[in-house]
Design a protein around this motif. Structure first.
Motif, PDB file in Angstrom:
ATOM      1  N   ARG A  13       9.280  11.578  -9.115  1.00 55.81           N
ATOM      2  CA  ARG A  13       7.869  11.565  -8.705  1.00 55.81           C
ATOM      3  C   ARG A  13       6.973  12.077  -9.824  1.00 55.81           C
ATOM      4  NH1 ARG A  13       9.680  13.430  -3.507  1.00 55.81           N
ATOM      5  NH2 ARG A  13       9.047  15.558  -3.946  1.00 55.81           N
ATOM      6  N   ASP A  14       7.487  13.092 -10.502  1.00 57.78           N
ATOM      7  CA  ASP A  14       6.737  13.682 -11.598  1.00 57.78           C
ATOM      8  C   ASP A  14       6.546  12.679 -12.730  1.00 57.78           C
ATOM      9  OD1 ASP A  14       5.711  16.333 -11.707  1.00 57.78           O
ATOM     10  OD2 ASP A  14       6.751  16.518 -13.643  1.00 57.78           O
ATOM     11  N   LEU A  15       7.622  11.979 -13.058  1.00 58.50           N
ATOM     12  CA  LEU A  15       7.563  10.966 -14.115  1.00 58.50           C
ATOM     13  C   LEU A  15       6.564   9.874 -13.738  1.00 58.50           C
ATOM     14  CD1 LEU A  15       8.950   9.882 -16.777  1.00 58.50           C
ATOM     15  CD2 LEU A  15      10.341   8.472 -15.261  1.00 58.50           C
ATOM     16  N   ARG A  16       6.624   9.454 -12.461  1.00 61.96           N
ATOM     17  CA  ARG A  16       5.719   8.395 -12.015  1.00 61.96           C
ATOM     18  C   ARG A  16       4.266   8.834 -12.108  1.00 61.96           C
ATOM     19  NH1 ARG A  16       8.789   6.950  -6.454  1.00 61.96           N
ATOM     20  NH2 ARG A  16      10.376   5.523  -7.221  1.00 61.96           N
ATOM     21  N   SER A  17       3.986  10.042 -11.621  1.00 65.17           N
ATOM     22  CA  SER A  17       2.571  10.413 -11.551  1.00 65.17           C
ATOM     23  C   SER A  17       1.997  10.695 -12.936  1.00 65.17           C
ATOM     24  CB  SER A  17       2.374  11.602 -10.606  1.00 65.17           C
ATOM     25  OG  SER A  17       2.744  12.791 -11.251  1.00 65.17           O
ATOM     26  N   LYS A  18       2.822  11.179 -13.864  1.00 63.51           N
ATOM     27  CA  LYS A  18       2.265  11.541 -15.168  1.00 63.51           C
ATOM     28  C   LYS A  18       2.390  10.450 -16.225  1.00 63.51           C
ATOM     29  CE  LYS A  18       2.408  16.493 -14.643  1.00 63.51           C
ATOM     30  NZ  LYS A  18       3.571  17.116 -13.987  1.00 63.51           N
ATOM     31  N   HIS A  19       3.389   9.572 -16.079  1.00 61.99           N
ATOM     32  CA  HIS A  19       3.660   8.662 -17.192  1.00 61.99           C
ATOM     33  C   HIS A  19       3.629   7.174 -16.873  1.00 61.99           C
ATOM     34  CE1 HIS A  19       4.579  12.087 -19.688  1.00 61.99           C
ATOM     35  NE2 HIS A  19       5.353  12.561 -18.737  1.00 61.99           N
ATOM     36  N   ILE A  20       3.729   6.820 -15.586  1.00 60.45           N
ATOM     37  CA  ILE A  20       3.774   5.396 -15.260  1.00 60.45           C
ATOM     38  C   ILE A  20       2.756   5.098 -14.167  1.00 60.45           C
ATOM     39  CG2 ILE A  20       5.247   3.488 -14.557  1.00 60.45           C
ATOM     40  CD1 ILE A  20       7.658   5.322 -14.975  1.00 60.45           C
ATOM     41  N   SER A  21       1.849   4.179 -14.400  1.00 60.01           N
ATOM     42  CA  SER A  21       1.034   3.770 -13.260  1.00 60.01           C
ATOM     43  C   SER A  21       1.198   2.267 -13.043  1.00 60.01           C
ATOM     44  CB  SER A  21      -0.424   4.169 -13.426  1.00 60.01           C
ATOM     45  OG  SER A  21      -0.859   3.903 -14.713  1.00 60.01           O
ATOM     46  N   VAL A  76       0.840  -1.207   0.000  1.00 57.62           N
ATOM     47  CA  VAL A  76       0.000   0.000   0.000  1.00 57.62           C
ATOM     48  C   VAL A  76       0.874   1.257   0.000  1.00 57.62           C
ATOM     49  CG1 VAL A  76      -1.683   1.298   1.336  1.00 57.62           C
ATOM     50  CG2 VAL A  76      -1.944  -1.155   1.095  1.00 57.62           C
ATOM     51  N   VAL A  77       1.945   1.220   0.795  1.00 55.75           N
ATOM     52  CA  VAL A  77       2.867   2.357   0.805  1.00 55.75           C
ATOM     53  C   VAL A  77       3.551   2.465  -0.561  1.00 55.75           C
ATOM     54  CG1 VAL A  77       4.903   3.341   1.900  1.00 55.75           C
ATOM     55  CG2 VAL A  77       3.229   2.119   3.273  1.00 55.75           C
ATOM     56  N   GLU A  78       3.910   1.310  -1.118  1.00 56.93           N
ATOM     57  CA  GLU A  78       4.528   1.269  -2.442  1.00 56.93           C
ATOM     58  C   GLU A  78       3.593   1.891  -3.488  1.00 56.93           C
ATOM     59  OE1 GLU A  78       5.497  -2.608  -3.943  1.00 56.93           O
ATOM     60  OE2 GLU A  78       7.630  -2.169  -3.806  1.00 56.93           O
ATOM     61  N   ALA A  79       2.301   1.633  -3.349  1.00 54.60           N
ATOM     62  CA  ALA A  79       1.332   2.202  -4.287  1.00 54.60           C
ATOM     63  C   ALA A  79       1.404   3.720  -4.235  1.00 54.60           C
ATOM     64  CB  ALA A  79      -0.074   1.715  -3.961  1.00 54.60           C
ATOM     65  N   GLY A  80       1.495   4.279  -3.030  1.00 56.36           N
ATOM     66  CA  GLY A  80       1.637   5.724  -2.898  1.00 56.36           C
ATOM     67  C   GLY A  80       2.857   6.229  -3.647  1.00 56.36           C
ATOM     68  N   LYS A  81       3.982   5.522  -3.463  1.00 54.26           N
ATOM     69  CA  LYS A  81       5.214   5.928  -4.152  1.00 54.26           C
ATOM     70  C   LYS A  81       5.067   5.768  -5.653  1.00 54.26           C
ATOM     71  CE  LYS A  81       8.444   4.446  -0.583  1.00 54.26           C
ATOM     72  NZ  LYS A  81       9.345   3.329  -0.293  1.00 54.26           N
ATOM     73  N   ALA A  82       4.481   4.647  -6.072  1.00 51.58           N
ATOM     74  CA  ALA A  82       4.397   4.348  -7.502  1.00 51.58           C
ATOM     75  C   ALA A  82       3.577   5.395  -8.241  1.00 51.58           C
ATOM     76  CB  ALA A  82       3.796   2.962  -7.720  1.00 51.58           C
ATOM     77  N   PHE A  83       2.624   6.027  -7.548  1.00 54.79           N
ATOM     78  CA  PHE A  83       1.829   7.056  -8.213  1.00 54.79           C
ATOM     79  C   PHE A  83       2.428   8.448  -8.025  1.00 54.79           C
ATOM     80  CE2 PHE A  83      -1.264   3.626  -8.225  1.00 54.79           C
ATOM     81  CZ  PHE A  83      -1.702   3.712  -9.532  1.00 54.79           C
ATOM     82  N   GLY A  84       3.636   8.485  -7.441  1.00 52.13           N
ATOM     83  CA  GLY A  84       4.364   9.744  -7.408  1.00 52.13           C
ATOM     84  C   GLY A  84       4.015  10.663  -6.252  1.00 52.13           C
ATOM     85  N   SER A  85       3.493  10.107  -5.167  1.00 49.21           N
ATOM     86  CA  SER A  85       3.164  10.932  -4.013  1.00 49.21           C
ATOM     87  C   SER A  85       4.434  11.205  -3.201  1.00 49.21           C
ATOM     88  CB  SER A  85       2.128  10.196  -3.159  1.00 49.21           C
ATOM     89  OG  SER A  85       1.550  11.046  -2.233  1.00 49.21           O
ATOM     90  N   PRO A  86       4.636  12.447  -2.721  1.00 48.78           N
ATOM     91  CA  PRO A  86       5.830  12.735  -1.917  1.00 48.78           C
ATOM     92  C   PRO A  86       5.730  12.096  -0.522  1.00 48.78           C
ATOM     93  CG  PRO A  86       4.467  14.698  -2.165  1.00 48.78           C
ATOM     94  CD  PRO A  86       3.837  13.647  -3.001  1.00 48.78           C
ATOM     95  N   PRO A  87       6.886  11.848   0.127  1.00 46.80           N
ATOM     96  CA  PRO A  87       6.905  11.097   1.391  1.00 46.80           C
ATOM     97  C   PRO A  87       5.999  11.681   2.474  1.00 46.80           C
ATOM     98  CG  PRO A  87       9.143  11.493   0.602  1.00 46.80           C
ATOM     99  CD  PRO A  87       8.233  12.212  -0.334  1.00 46.80           C
ATOM    100  N   GLY A  88       5.982  13.026   2.597  1.00 44.35           N
ATOM    101  CA  GLY A  88       5.167  13.647   3.636  1.00 44.35           C
ATOM    102  C   GLY A  88       3.692  13.355   3.442  1.00 44.35           C
TER     103      GLY A  88
END
Lengths: 279, 363
Positions: free
Chosen positions: B105-113, A183-195
């Motif tokens: 983070r930007d690359l992940r959120s816009k280009h990779i899910s 679940v934490v990995e999902a947050g990272k994978a979608f580009g969410s910052p750590p805070g």
């Protein structure tokens, strides 16, 4: 054969250190003392100015709102008993002390727990430290606290905060670490910052565990109350100490019972158990 | 199907290593010097060794291997959840190791899910909040992201479940939420880590069909991880087979099936569900192979299938024709070959040369 071990003057060192701290940080400690006394007096005033039954009804309503009506009924019965054994004023001063001590302990414990969960190094440093402060006989804290903050409610409060903080730190660390990794990995994978991951995902999911820690902090605070009574914190602890000095079994039992009732109220109010049962 | 070499790759992985442990770089050096995974076990775990592959726009690239083969680690090097220890990973022309945390983070959120094996939904949020999450990290404003999340949820068949919590949904439905979360982001690349492995076989089939359908409409670039060769064959435009951290073969499903690179790959293909993989084109024969009676039977019915029909589509036609059928090109409609009954039956069983020890032993 005798092997001579030199006397380690640990005690002398502690006293020298304490003197030094007092001269250097004296102003700071006075400031802390003023704030704590102010907060305590304010809360005590809130709890003792209205008639006892108004306070009881408010606390019962709080129980109903946070938990269920059974707790509200239990609260009324318990607090009537406290009034019946003539411990109302003492119980309220203890409640004020425990509330403030718990708040301060939690304010320190949760960030420390988060730090320990995020950093392996912090975790390694904090673990023995928490072992130390939790297993050291709590009365030991009273002596320096007494020297630094003088007789009254503050040294008791400070000693309580230190002694009661450990489970808050531990449970927070445990709670955050046991959030599902994927679940934490999902947050990272979608580009969410750590805070944001901490705020949106880790803390909410760790909340039941953190609350269990807060509950433990409250219980430990209450167990410190009697010891704090020795340094003039007053309240129920003061009564227990007085009854011990006078070998007064009756008074001891009455004030002891009031501690138990307060403990039960605070425990039911903050434990997650009852909430889980409702579902 | 994609024509790999004409387009620029979306993902380029070159000599990628991923080692977990105290001194990962040292382990990479030792492996490059010829030591095996077991030799360096004490220093660290070499999860991925020297992986090189390209993924082209619009294809489903499947990485397939047994547990411990490194496939889940490979997929995580592609979005730097596990940054590569050595080698280069380029996504859309950007070298991942050169990006700052913010750029990454930007690359992940816009280009990779990403879609996860155990769904990785946020249990404290409703279905629509989960589905809108990827848009939230992109900074899309609330009403818009809910509108889009609602659309995507409807597209994956979850209309009416928006305000439920994940725990109220079945496994298959939860994974639809996971898929919706990834699709809502509208990213070029979709990473699917054993996305269907935790589902019941029937639901899994359904999801595979749906993924193909969705892919037909959207044409994303998908990297799909699985341990199930049938799934790999069914979904993959190309498949990379992994063993002990190394990629042992990359090819189309038919190449893997008909020309396995080694015994290990061959042992897998022995129990593939050929009916779902082999196409009419792959098994058809020329007119000269038809017997006189075949010809006579065919003249009576004149039934045909398209060249991309799979065996499971062909079988009912052959039963109805009760004789040979013709194969027509999917593009031009011209007749390009025939399938007599004998050839069809033969194609359903592995060739004698392909029969090798079962995967357990080969492992």
């Amino acid at each position: 054969m005798e092997i001579p071990v030199p006397r380690i003057p640990l005690g002398d060192w502690v006293e020298v250190a304490l003197d030094w701290i007092l001269t250097v940080l004296g102003g700071f400690f006075t400031f802390i003392r003023t704030i704590l006394v102010g907060a305590y007096d304010l809360l005590l005033w809130l709890l003792t100015t209205p008639e006892w039954w108004i306070v009881t009804l408010v606390l019962a309503a709080l129980g109903w709102w946070l938990r269920n009506w059974q707790l509200a009924v239990g609260t009324v019965i318990g607090f009537v008993i406290i009034v019946g054994v003539n411990q109302w004023a003492n119980a309220m001063s203890t409640l004020a002390l425990v509330t403030i001590a718990t708040l301060i302990a939690v304010i320190f414990a949760i960030p420390l727990g988060i730090l320990a969960a995020k950093s392996q190094t912090a975790s390694k440093v904090l673990r023995p430290l928490m072992d130390f402060i939790q297993t050291m006989p709590p009365m030991v804290y009273l002596i320096p606290a007494l020297v630094i903050f003088r007789v009254g409610v503050v040294p008791g409060m400070v000693a309580t905060v230190i002694f009661a903080m450990a489970p808050g730190v531990r449970f927070t660390e445990l709670g955050i670490r046991s959030v599902d990794r994927e679940v934490v990995e999902a947050g990272k994978a979608f580009g969410s910052p750590p805070g944001k991951i901490l705020r949106q995902i880790q803390l909410p999911l760790a909340m039941p565990t953190i609350m269990a820690g807060v509950n433990q902090v409250i219980m430990l605070s209450l167990s410190m109350v009697v010891i704090a009574g020795m340094v003039g914190a007053g309240g129920l602890g003061g009564e227990v100490v007085a009854s011990l000095n006078r070998i007064n079994a009756g008074l001891g039992f009455e004030s002891g019972l009031a501690v138990v009732i307060l403990a039960m109220y605070l425990d039911r109010l903050t434990s997650m158990q009852s909430k889980a049962n409702e579902r | 199907m994609s024509e790999p070499n004409t387009a620029q790759p979306v993902i380029r992985a070159e000599n990628v290593y991923k080692v977990f442990g105290r001194r990962p770089e040292a382990v990479v050096e030792r492996i490059k010097a010829g030591e095996t995974r077991q030799d360096v076990e004490k220093e660290g775990t070499a999860a991925v060794i020297d992986a090189t592959f390209n993924v082209y726009p619009g294809e489903i690239f499947v990485v397939m291997g047994l547990s411990g083969s490194g496939k889940s680690t490979v997929i995580r090097t592609l979005n730097a959840l596990h940054p590569a220890t050595a080698g280069t990973v380029e996504v859309l022309g950007q070298d991942l190791s050169a990006l700052s945390p913010r750029e990454l983070r930007d690359l992940r959120s816009k280009h990779i899910s990403m879609v996860f094996q155990h769904f990785a939904l946020f249990p404290h949020w409703t279905v629509i909040e989960n589905a809108a999450y990827s848009l939230e990290t992109q900074g899309v404003e609330k009403t818009e992201r809910y509108d889009r999340a609602r659309e995507v949820l409807a597209a994956v068949g979850l209309k009416g479940w928006e305000d439920s919590y994940p725990s109220e949904l079945s496994g298959g439905m939860q994974q639809r939420v996971g898929l919706a979360r990834a699709l809502a982001a509208d990213t070029d690349i979709l990473l699917m880590d054993e996305a269907f492995s935790a589902l019941d076989p029937l639901i899994r089939r359904e999801m595979q069909d749906e993924l193909k359908e969705i892919q037909g409409q959207l044409g994303r670039t998908i990297v799909f991880i699985t341990h199930d060769l049938n799934e790999a064959m069914f979904l993959g435009d190309r498949i990379a087979v992994m063993k002990d951290g190394r990629i042992v073969q990359v090819g189309t499903p038919e190449q893997i099936l008909s020309e396995p690179a080694d015994e290990y790959v061959a042992s897998f293909t022995a129990d593939v569900d050929r009916a779902r993989v082999l196409t009419a084109e792959a098994i058809m024969v020329g007119e000269e192979r038809l017997t006189e009676s075949d010809r006579a039977a065919f003249e009576r019915h004149q039934m045909a299938v398209t060249s991309n029909a799979t065996l499971q589509d062909i079988v009912p036609v052959v039963i109805e024709a009760n004789g040979p059928i013709a194969v027509e090109s999917a593009e031009s409609g011209q007749r390009i070959g025939y399938i007599p009954l004998g050839v069809l039956l033969e194609s359903l069983t592995p060739q004698r040369s392909e029969v090798v020890p079962d995967p357990e032993e080969a492992n």
